[in-house]
Design a protein around this motif. Sequence first.
Motif, mmCIF file in Angstrom:
data_model
loop_
_atom_site.group_PDB
_atom_site.id
_atom_site.type_symbol
_atom_site.label_atom_id
_atom_site.label_comp_id
_atom_site.label_asym_id
_atom_site.label_seq_id
_atom_site.Cartn_x
_atom_site.Cartn_y
_atom_site.Cartn_z
ATOM 1 N N THR A 192 1.136 -1.120 0.105
ATOM 2 C CA THR A 192 0.239 -0.070 -0.246
ATOM 3 C C THR A 192 0.922 1.400 -0.273
ATOM 4 N N HIS A 193 1.802 1.322 0.744
ATOM 5 C CA HIS A 193 3.019 2.382 1.316
ATOM 6 C C HIS A 193 3.238 2.811 -0.753
ATOM 7 N N SER A 194 4.070 1.648 -0.992
ATOM 8 C CA SER A 194 4.502 1.824 -2.662
ATOM 9 C C SER A 194 3.821 2.260 -2.954
ATOM 10 N N LEU A 195 2.515 1.705 -3.657
ATOM 11 C CA LEU A 195 1.242 2.072 -4.615
ATOM 12 C C LEU A 195 0.744 3.178 -4.219
ATOM 13 N N VAL A 196 0.317 3.715 -3.111
ATOM 14 C CA VAL A 196 -0.091 5.630 -3.042
ATOM 15 C C VAL A 196 0.937 6.297 -3.260
ATOM 16 N N ASN A 197 2.224 5.906 -2.566
ATOM 17 C CA ASN A 197 3.275 6.910 -3.031
ATOM 18 C C ASN A 197 3.584 7.217 -4.262
ATOM 19 N N ARG A 198 3.303 5.771 -5.154
ATOM 20 C CA ARG A 198 3.275 5.913 -6.827
ATOM 21 C C ARG A 198 2.368 7.441 -7.047
ATOM 22 N N TRP A 199 0.701 6.596 -6.960
ATOM 23 C CA TRP A 199 0.114 7.145 -7.310
ATOM 24 C C TRP A 199 -0.065 9.301 -7.042
ATOM 25 N N LEU A 200 0.172 9.651 -6.043
ATOM 26 C CA LEU A 200 0.849 10.760 -5.379
ATOM 27 C C LEU A 200 1.912 11.660 -6.348
ATOM 28 N N GLU A 202 2.654 10.505 -9.692
ATOM 29 C CA GLU A 202 2.560 10.367 -10.435
ATOM 30 C C GLU A 202 1.597 11.430 -11.002
ATOM 31 N N GLY A 203 1.052 11.948 -9.755
ATOM 32 C CA GLY A 203 -0.635 12.610 -10.150
ATOM 33 C C GLY A 203 -1.335 11.557 -10.571
ATOM 34 N N ASP A 204 -1.582 9.996 -10.394
ATOM 35 C CA ASP A 204 -2.134 9.748 -11.108
ATOM 36 C C ASP A 204 -4.046 9.484 -10.036
ATOM 37 N N SER A 205 -4.445 10.913 -10.146
ATOM 38 C CA SER A 205 -5.302 10.701 -9.391
ATOM 39 C C SER A 205 -7.007 10.197 -9.657
ATOM 40 N N ALA A 206 -6.647 8.882 -10.932
ATOM 41 C CA ALA A 206 -8.315 8.394 -10.549
ATOM 42 C C ALA A 206 -7.573 7.418 -10.320
ATOM 43 N N ALA A 207 -7.185 6.980 -10.096
ATOM 44 C CA ALA A 207 -6.567 5.542 -9.685
ATOM 45 C C ALA A 207 -6.701 5.877 -8.052
ATOM 46 N N LEU A 208 -6.078 6.914 -7.231
ATOM 47 C CA LEU A 208 -5.819 7.238 -6.199
ATOM 48 C C LEU A 208 -7.824 7.279 -5.196
ATOM 49 N N THR A 209 -8.500 8.142 -5.917
ATOM 50 C CA THR A 209 -10.389 7.896 -6.221
ATOM 51 C C THR A 209 -10.919 7.090 -6.720
ATOM 52 N N ASN A 210 -10.700 5.710 -6.920
ATOM 53 C CA ASN A 210 -11.581 5.513 -7.820
ATOM 54 C C ASN A 210 -11.224 3.843 -5.904
ATOM 55 N N ALA A 235 -4.119 15.846 -2.050
ATOM 56 C CA ALA A 235 -4.690 14.911 -3.645
ATOM 57 C C ALA A 235 -5.430 16.134 -4.734
ATOM 58 N N GLY A 236 -6.307 16.951 -4.136
ATOM 59 C CA GLY A 236 -7.440 17.720 -4.474
ATOM 60 C C GLY A 236 -7.012 18.867 -5.024
ATOM 61 N N VAL A 237 -6.037 19.803 -3.818
ATOM 62 C CA VAL A 237 -5.573 21.366 -4.108
ATOM 63 C C VAL A 237 -4.311 21.210 -5.262
ATOM 64 N N GLN A 238 -3.823 19.831 -4.588
ATOM 65 C CA GLN A 238 -2.684 20.109 -5.575
ATOM 66 C C GLN A 238 -3.121 20.781 -7.242
ATOM 67 N N SER A 239 -1.821 21.216 -7.553
ATOM 68 C CA SER A 239 -1.848 22.481 -8.650
ATOM 69 C C SER A 239 -1.214 21.504 -9.603
ATOM 70 N N PRO A 244 4.752 16.634 -5.409
ATOM 71 C CA PRO A 244 4.264 16.662 -3.997
ATOM 72 C C PRO A 244 6.197 15.848 -3.450
ATOM 73 N N ALA A 245 5.698 16.182 -1.769
ATOM 74 C CA ALA A 245 7.624 15.488 -0.923
ATOM 75 C C ALA A 245 6.941 14.643 -0.426
ATOM 76 N N PHE A 246 7.560 13.603 0.165
ATOM 77 C CA PHE A 246 7.350 13.247 1.466
ATOM 78 C C PHE A 246 8.482 13.540 2.385
#
Length: 265
Positions: A192-200, A202-210, A235-239, A244-246
């Motif tokens: 989960t850690h790896s997947l969500v970080n990758r979504w963030l 890469e800006g993959d909001s489609a995957a993050l929010t589905n 993620a929603g307020v990101q332009s 993102p920085a971790f």
Amino acid sequence: MKLPALFLGHGSPMNAIEDTPYSRTWQAIGKQLRAEYGSQIRAILAVSAHWVTDGIAVTAMEQPRTIHDFGGFPQALFDVQYPAPGNPGLAAEIQAMLPQYRIAADQAWGLDHGTWGVLKHLFPQAHIPVVQLSLNARFNAREHFELGQSLAPLREQGVLIVASGNIVHNLRAFDWRHAENSKNAYEWAEQTHSLVNRWLAEGDSAALTNDAAYPPFLHQASPTPEHFWPLLYIAGVQSAEETPAFSSDEIVGKSLSMTNVTLGL
């Protein structure tokens, strides 16, 4: 000027009063915020995993109380007060800018430990007004994200958005014998850690929010979603131009991630 936006992995309430790697990271973030943006921040909008409601509410009192919404901890934690003022004017602004959400003005809640536990390290003087927005229990991930998108203009209006939760949050599986150990996390937690970080990243909001398509291991990592939901607001307020920085990007007790995700810092 556009202010940063923060998702902070708050973890144990004890991080509020103990000297830990996580509290030190929040202190460093706060120092940077105060140095670079201090005069620009007129208020803080907090989104915490610990205020879930039927519908949406925003605190609208002049002086929000410090809520000690936990049990079994030392008295020193219950003694903590975070006397930041409220901002009824900002609460009214949020209601007016988002009439479609029918946001209620709340006079009863206050600041729960998901909010004050991190803010006391970011802004120890408690001098900046704080309003807290609740999480709608009826929303799915996409709806939380879209509400976050609707809040994005506040970043250019002197409002610092601070969300607080944990991306991986399974306390039933938590290894209390090694609560501070950041090694040997469960496989599903690491996945989960790896997947969500990758979504963030890469800006993959489609995957993050589905959330209907989340893999089983993500549901195991967040068996109830309220600690994951605050991330969706950041993620929603990101332009489009922001990356993102971790920080504190690790899992403790095998099943609790302390990852912070920041924009604009």
